[in-house]
Design a protein around this motif. Sequence first.
Motif, PDB file in Angstrom:
ATOM      1  N   ILE A  37      -4.920   0.071  -6.026  1.00  0.00           N
ATOM      2  CA  ILE A  37      -3.728   0.905  -5.889  1.00  0.00           C
ATOM      3  C   ILE A  37      -3.663   1.959  -6.993  1.00  0.00           C
ATOM      4  CG2 ILE A  37      -1.211   0.904  -5.936  1.00  0.00           C
ATOM      5  CD1 ILE A  37      -2.410  -0.173  -3.346  1.00  0.00           C
ATOM      6  N   VAL A  38      -3.902   1.545  -8.244  1.00  0.00           N
ATOM      7  CA  VAL A  38      -3.794   2.488  -9.355  1.00  0.00           C
ATOM      8  C   VAL A  38      -4.866   3.571  -9.268  1.00  0.00           C
ATOM      9  CG1 VAL A  38      -3.854   2.742 -11.871  1.00  0.00           C
ATOM     10  CG2 VAL A  38      -2.715   0.769 -10.858  1.00  0.00           C
ATOM     11  N   SER A  39      -6.061   3.210  -8.791  1.00  0.00           N
ATOM     12  CA  SER A  39      -7.137   4.204  -8.718  1.00  0.00           C
ATOM     13  C   SER A  39      -6.876   5.258  -7.640  1.00  0.00           C
ATOM     14  CB  SER A  39      -8.481   3.517  -8.462  1.00  0.00           C
ATOM     15  OG  SER A  39      -8.478   2.792  -7.247  1.00  0.00           O
ATOM     16  N   ILE A  40      -5.932   4.991  -6.728  1.00  0.00           N
ATOM     17  CA  ILE A  40      -5.539   6.026  -5.757  1.00  0.00           C
ATOM     18  C   ILE A  40      -4.954   7.233  -6.482  1.00  0.00           C
ATOM     19  CG2 ILE A  40      -4.002   6.568  -3.817  1.00  0.00           C
ATOM     20  CD1 ILE A  40      -4.252   3.681  -2.917  1.00  0.00           C
ATOM     21  N   GLN A  41      -4.380   7.006  -7.673  1.00  0.00           N
ATOM     22  CA  GLN A  41      -3.843   8.110  -8.469  1.00  0.00           C
ATOM     23  C   GLN A  41      -4.930   9.136  -8.781  1.00  0.00           C
ATOM     24  OE1 GLN A  41      -1.050   9.245  -9.446  1.00  0.00           O
ATOM     25  NE2 GLN A  41      -1.131  10.091 -11.504  1.00  0.00           N
ATOM     26  N   GLN A  42      -6.126   8.664  -9.171  1.00  0.00           N
ATOM     27  CA  GLN A  42      -7.216   9.587  -9.466  1.00  0.00           C
ATOM     28  C   GLN A  42      -7.721  10.278  -8.202  1.00  0.00           C
ATOM     29  OE1 GLN A  42      -8.292  10.753 -12.158  1.00  0.00           O
ATOM     30  NE2 GLN A  42     -10.205  11.756 -11.592  1.00  0.00           N
ATOM     31  N   LEU A  43      -7.761   9.536  -7.091  1.00  0.00           N
ATOM     32  CA  LEU A  43      -8.153  10.144  -5.821  1.00  0.00           C
ATOM     33  C   LEU A  43      -7.192  11.269  -5.446  1.00  0.00           C
ATOM     34  CD1 LEU A  43      -9.902  10.190  -3.252  1.00  0.00           C
ATOM     35  CD2 LEU A  43      -8.404   8.421  -2.302  1.00  0.00           C
TER      36      LEU A  43
ATOM     37  N   THR B 171     -14.750   3.763  -5.110  1.00  0.00           N
ATOM     38  CA  THR B 171     -14.235   3.004  -6.249  1.00  0.00           C
ATOM     39  C   THR B 171     -12.871   2.407  -5.950  1.00  0.00           C
ATOM     40  OG1 THR B 171     -15.474   4.436  -7.741  1.00  0.00           O
ATOM     41  CG2 THR B 171     -13.723   3.128  -8.715  1.00  0.00           C
ATOM     42  N   VAL B 172     -12.070   3.092  -5.135  1.00  0.00           N
ATOM     43  CA  VAL B 172     -10.766   2.547  -4.738  1.00  0.00           C
ATOM     44  C   VAL B 172     -10.937   1.153  -4.131  1.00  0.00           C
ATOM     45  CG1 VAL B 172      -8.803   2.848  -3.176  1.00  0.00           C
ATOM     46  CG2 VAL B 172      -9.711   4.819  -4.435  1.00  0.00           C
TER      47      VAL B 172
ATOM     48  N   TYR C 277       0.825  -1.202   0.000  1.00  0.00           N
ATOM     49  CA  TYR C 277       0.000   0.000   0.000  1.00  0.00           C
ATOM     50  C   TYR C 277       0.865   1.260   0.000  1.00  0.00           C
ATOM     51  CZ  TYR C 277      -3.981  -3.013   0.948  1.00  0.00           C
ATOM     52  OH  TYR C 277      -4.950  -3.979   0.849  1.00  0.00           O
ATOM     53  N   VAL C 278       1.937   1.254   0.784  1.00  0.00           N
ATOM     54  CA  VAL C 278       2.821   2.417   0.841  1.00  0.00           C
ATOM     55  C   VAL C 278       3.566   2.586  -0.481  1.00  0.00           C
ATOM     56  CG1 VAL C 278       4.790   3.466   2.025  1.00  0.00           C
ATOM     57  CG2 VAL C 278       3.073   2.202   3.339  1.00  0.00           C
TER      58      VAL C 278
END
Length: 538
Positions: free
Chosen positions: A147-153, A316-317, A18-19
Motif C-alpha cells: 500500500i505504501v509503495s503505491i505512493q511512489q507509483l 515492486t508494489v 486498498y481503497v
Amino acid sequence: MVAPARRSFLTRLTRNPYVAGATPTLGGLIFGCDISSMSAQWDNEVFLAKMGHPSPFRQGGITAAMPAGSFAGALLNSYLADKIGRKRCVILSGWIWVVGCIIMAVANDVRTLIAGRVIGGFAVGIASAIVTVYQAEITKPSMRGKIVSIQQLSTMSGIMIQYFVSFGFAQTAGELTFRAPFGLMAIPGALLGSLMFIFPESPRWLMDKDRNEEALQILADVHAAGDTEDALVRLEYNEIKKQIDFDRTQAARSYMDLFKPDVRLRVFLGMSDQMWSQLGGMNVMMMKAAGLQGRQAGLIASSVQYALGVAFTIPTVFLIDKLGRRPLMFGGAVSMASCLLIVGTLTAAFGHAVNGSGASNTVTWVVDGHPAVRNAIIVFSYLFVCSFASTWGPCSWTYASELTPLRVRAKAVSFATATNWTFNFVLGLTTPQAFHNLQFGVYYLYMAFNILAAIHVFFMFRETKGYSLEQIDEVFANGHPFKAWQVPKDIVPAKALQRDLEGRHVEDLQHDSRTDEKDEKGEFAHVENVMHPSSTTA
C-alpha cells in the motif's frame, strides 16, 4: 460470536484496505506534477517572454522554490499531524496545493510564480510527510509495503502525466501554453482535499486521543469487514493500546524524544534512507548527458525514462512484502552503482565537454561519432532508472514510515521527508556546477554514494516486512549485539500470526483476547505470549 452489523456501500468502499490506502496517494500525484511542472517551460518561448526571459540564476530560483516550500511543509507537519490528525493534514495539503496552482496559473511575473511554487511546495511537503504515515497506520502488516509503495507509483505517474500535458499544451498558441498545465495540476489536489473527508482517520491516532471505540470499529472495518470480535483485530487493538500506555509512561512528548536511546537509531535510519534515495543519482541520470541533441530527441528520451519509471515501480508494489525492504535497497544500490560505473567509464573514454551557450555556463558531457557507445550509455541510463524505480523509489518511503513508535512517528517521518527535500534542493543547485567542475567524474561520485548506501543498508538497516508497527520496537530492541542481517528469533511476524489465527486456534484466541481486554491487571499477558512466545509473564 456476534455477527458484524450490516454496512452501507459507502462504508464498505471507504473501509476497503486498498481503497483507503490508495486514495491518499493523490498526494503522490501532486508531488510528481510539481517535479515535472517546469520541465517543458524552459523551452517555451511564450512562457519565457512573459517572465522576462529569466537568467539561469533566476531559473534556478524558480525551480528551487518548490523544494524550499516542501521543506517547510514537511517540518510543520511534524506538529500538525499529532495535533489535528493524519486525515486532516492530508485534506489540508490538497487545498493548499489548489491555491498554489491557481497562483502559478495566473502569474504574470517571476515573483508571483515563485510565490505559487512555494505555496504548492508547502502542500507537497505536508502530503509527502503524512500520506505514508496514514497508509502505514491504517493497513495490515502483511500488505503495508504494497500500500505504501503505491505512493511512489503515484509520484512517478504524476511526473509522466504532467510532462506530457505540458508538452502537449506547448504546441498550442498564446499564454494557454503554460497557464493550462499549471491550472490543471489543481485537479488531483481538489480530489484529494474532497475525497478524504469520507475516509476514516488513523485508528492509532484516534486511540492516542482516547477515542478507543471509534478506533476499534475502524480497525474492524478495514481489516475484518466490520467484525469487532475478529481475533486479529482484537490482538492488534490490544497491541496498539499497550504501546500507547507505554508511551505515556515516558517523558512529555517533544522533539527531544527523537534523540532518546530507544528511537534515535531508527530516526537516523529514516533520515538516511531519504538521503541515500536522493544521493543515488536519479537527478543526474534523468539529465540529457548522453549526447542527445535537439528538443525532439530530448522529448523522446525523457518520455522513455518516465514511462520506465512507472512501469518498473509496479512490480515492486506486489513484491515488496514478499522480498522485503532490505534486499531491495541493497540490490538497488549495487545495481545503480554498476550502471553509473559503466556510464562514467564510457563517457570518459569516448566523450567530450560542451559548454552552454549564452549566459548559461552549464557543461554537458556528450558522445559524438560513436553511435554504439552512445546507445550503450542510453541503455544503461535507462537500466539505472529501472533499478531506482523498482527499489529505492518505493522502499525509501515505505521504510521511513514504519520505523518509529506512535509517539514520535509523525515527527520522525517529517524529519526524514525534510531530509529528502534538503538534498533535493542542494542537488538541484549543485548538479549543473558539478558537471562543470567534475565533468564525467560526476558519475563516479554518485557511484561512490551508492556503494556507501549499500554498505549502510547491509550493516544498519534491519528488515521490517511482516511485522506490525508495534512490533518494530522489538525488532530494533536493545540488550543484544546489533546485527542488521538478524532479527530477534522470539518475534512472530504478524503475517505468520495471522495465518495461525485463521487456523485451528482461532476460537481459543478470540476468547482469550476478549478476556484479556476485560482484565485490566493481565490485559496484555496473552498478547505477549502470542507475539513473543519465548517470553514469560509475571
